[in-house]
Structures are given as structure tokens and as C-alpha cells.
Design an enzyme around this catalytic site. Structure first.
Site, short mmCIF file in Angstrom:
data_model
loop_
_atom_site.label_atom_id
_atom_site.label_comp_id
_atom_site.label_asym_id
_atom_site.label_seq_id
_atom_site.Cartn_x
_atom_site.Cartn_y
_atom_site.Cartn_z
N SER A 134 -0.95 -1.66 -10.38
CA SER A 134 -1.34 -3.04 -10.66
C SER A 134 -2.31 -3.07 -11.83
O SER A 134 -2.96 -2.07 -12.15
CB SER A 134 -2.00 -3.64 -9.42
OG SER A 134 -2.55 -4.92 -9.68
N TYR A 147 -8.63 -4.40 -2.84
CA TYR A 147 -7.32 -4.16 -3.46
C TYR A 147 -7.47 -3.32 -4.73
O TYR A 147 -6.74 -2.33 -4.92
CB TYR A 147 -6.67 -5.49 -3.80
CG TYR A 147 -5.28 -5.38 -4.38
CD1 TYR A 147 -4.22 -4.88 -3.64
CD2 TYR A 147 -5.02 -5.79 -5.70
CE1 TYR A 147 -2.94 -4.79 -4.17
CE2 TYR A 147 -3.75 -5.70 -6.23
CZ TYR A 147 -2.72 -5.20 -5.48
OH TYR A 147 -1.46 -5.10 -6.02
#
Length: 283
Positions: A134, A147
Site C-alpha cells: 500500500s 494499518y
């Protein structure tokens, strides 16, 4: 070239499901997995094989599932570690258990699946491991620390893994998406803890509203990301005749934020270079 056999985690929606469609369209074979088998049963009608796989299960359970996957076609050529979810909340608001769950899926689950497949790749001296990382593997956004932490960890682990396995003929690829229109921000994939601490209240409220508004409004096209990934693995299309990088950031926002971070890092190295380098013991 003989059809490749792909093993994909997290195929119930988003990138995982798109991988199945795109892989089959190119004439390759795919083994789709998900935590709940019924959610991917429809993929069998397209020609995929399906298996139940919860990546938070024990290593022995995952080993058994991977062995079953290999037995379907006699081999696996490409592993795509896609399964993940996003935990939202400030460091103070999240409980220890929230952090454990985030890392258990995004980091330790991915490790267990990869560990189960690696002996097969080593024996054949071939194979490709794809990890869906990501933009959050580069940038820690507010209220996204859990995250981002999981993706930062994944990036370091995979970079080391690449150094370990490249001499064995095994390829590694980190895909770093920005904002793509998947179900990552849906209620089933995003766990959000609004702040109860007044100092964070406004920021937290704006973050929750922004993410809710962003769900299914992200600019990125998942099909384009998947097709590029397939090109990178197979050396076709946009990847034909080009050296394949370990990291491939994808998305306008990803390109912009990575450039900003790299420029900031280079600026620190330039402005503080003498301090950074003058740290050896004096002799």
C-alpha cells in the site's frame, strides 16, 4: 509459454476477485481462496478452483491447505498475498488487541502463507511471490497507524525475503496501491474506532467522514492495477523488455506522495549530511 498456475488469497472481493477474472482471461489457471468458501463459490463457474483459507489459522493448517492447492494442478507458479483489512484509530484509542488483529492478518498471516509455499518454489528453483502492499507502506497517515505499521513491516520483510530467495530463481514483487476502488473501506474490511479523547475528536471525526465518503469513490481502477501486475509477472504488455522493480507504486496519489517523501528524505540527507555522517567513534 505454458499456462501459469496462480494462488490468490482474499478473493471474496476487490483486487482478489479481479485477479481471478484477469488471470482466467489470459488463459492461465487460478486457485482462489477466501476465509468463507461460499463467498467465492461463483468463481468456480468461471473456471477457477476454490479453497477455504483463513490466513490467521495455524501454520500447520495453512500448510495443509497449501499442499492441497499444489495437488490440484501439480504445482503453483505464482502466489499473490492479497488478503488484508484496515484498522482505523489513533494510537491512544486503539486497544492492544486491535493492533494484534491488524498484524495477525496483514503481517503474520501473509508470512504463514508465504512460508507454506516457499519449499515448493525452492524445490523447483522458480516461482513468483506477489505482495499487495500500500501507499501506507511508505506514509503513515493520521489515525491509520496500525494499518501503516503493518504495511511498513510487510515492506521490510519482503525486501529481506527478496534478497534471500532471488539467488534461488524465485521472483518477488511488491505492489503499492494508492486509492483504488475496492472494498477496503467497506464495513466488512475496515474496522474503525472513533476517538473518545477530546484532543483527537475533530481529527478523528473528519477522518471517519472522509473515509466514509471515499468508499466506492476512489479514483483508481482495480482492473488496471491487476492487469499491470499480470504484465509484471509474465513480462508482457507494459513490462515487455523492461527490468522489473521490486516495488511498483500504482496510482496518481501514490506517485505524488512517494515523490514528496523521497524529496524530503533527500533534503534531510543534504542539509544534515555532516551531522549524520559524523557519528563514528574517534580514533
Amino acid at each position: 509459454m505454458a499456462p501459469l498456475v496462480w494462488l490468490i488469497t482474499g478473493c471474496s472481493s476487490g483486487f482478489g476477485q479481479q485477479f481471478v477474472h484477469s488471470i482466467l482471461a489470459r488463459g492461465d489457471k487460478v486457485i482462489a481462496t477466501a476465509r468463507t468458501l461460499s463467498r467465492i463459490a461463483h468463481l468456480e463457474q468461471l473456471g477457477a478452483s476454490t479453497l477455504q483459507l483463513d490466513i490467521t489459522s495455524s501454520q500447520s493448517s495453512i500448510d495443509a491447505t497449501i499442499a492441497k492447492a499444489i495437488s490440484i494442478y501439480g504445482r503453483v507458479d505464482v502466489l499473490v498475498n492479497n488478503a488484508a483489512f484496515i484498522q482505523i484509530g489513533t494510537l491512544e484509542d486503539l486497544q492492544y488487541e486491535d493492533w494484534v488483529k491488524q498484524f495477525d492478518t496483514n503481517v503474520f498471516g501473509t508470512i504463514k502463507v508465504t512460508k507454506a509455499v516457499l519449499p515448493h518454489f525452492r524445490e523447483r528453483k522458480s516461482g513468483c511471490m506477489v505482495f499487495i502492499s500500500s501507499l501506507s507502506g511508505w506514509v503513515g497517515h493520521d489515525a491509520c497507524g496500525a494499518y501503516a505499521g503493518s504495511k511498513f513491516a510487510l515492506e521490510g520483510i519482503v525486501e529481506a525475503l527478496n534478497r534471500e530467495t532471488a539467488p534461488l530463481g524465485i521472483k518477488t514483487l511488491l505492489i503499492e496501491p494508492g486509492r483504488f476502488r475496492t472494498n477496503l473501506l467497506s464495513s466488512g474490511n475496515m474496522k474503525a474506532v472513533p476517538s473518545r479523547i477530546p484532543d483527537y475528536a475533530d481529527m478523528s471525526s473528519e477522518k471517519m467522514k472522509g473515509l466514509a465518503k471515499e468508499d466506492q469513490a476512489q479514483p483508481g481502477d482495480p482492473k488496471k492495477l491487476v492487469e499491470i501486475t499480470l504484465d509484471l509477472v509474465k513480462g508482457e504488455g507494459v513490462a515487455e523488455g523492461r527490468e522489473i522493480p521490486l516495488r511498483m507504486p500504482l496510482g496518481i496519489d501514490c506517485a505524488d506522495e512517494l515523490r514528496t517523501k523521497c524529496e524530503e528524505t533527500l533534503r534531510v540527507l543534504e542539509e544534515w549530511g555532516s551531522v549524520i555522517r559524523d557519528t563514528d567513534l574517534q580514533r
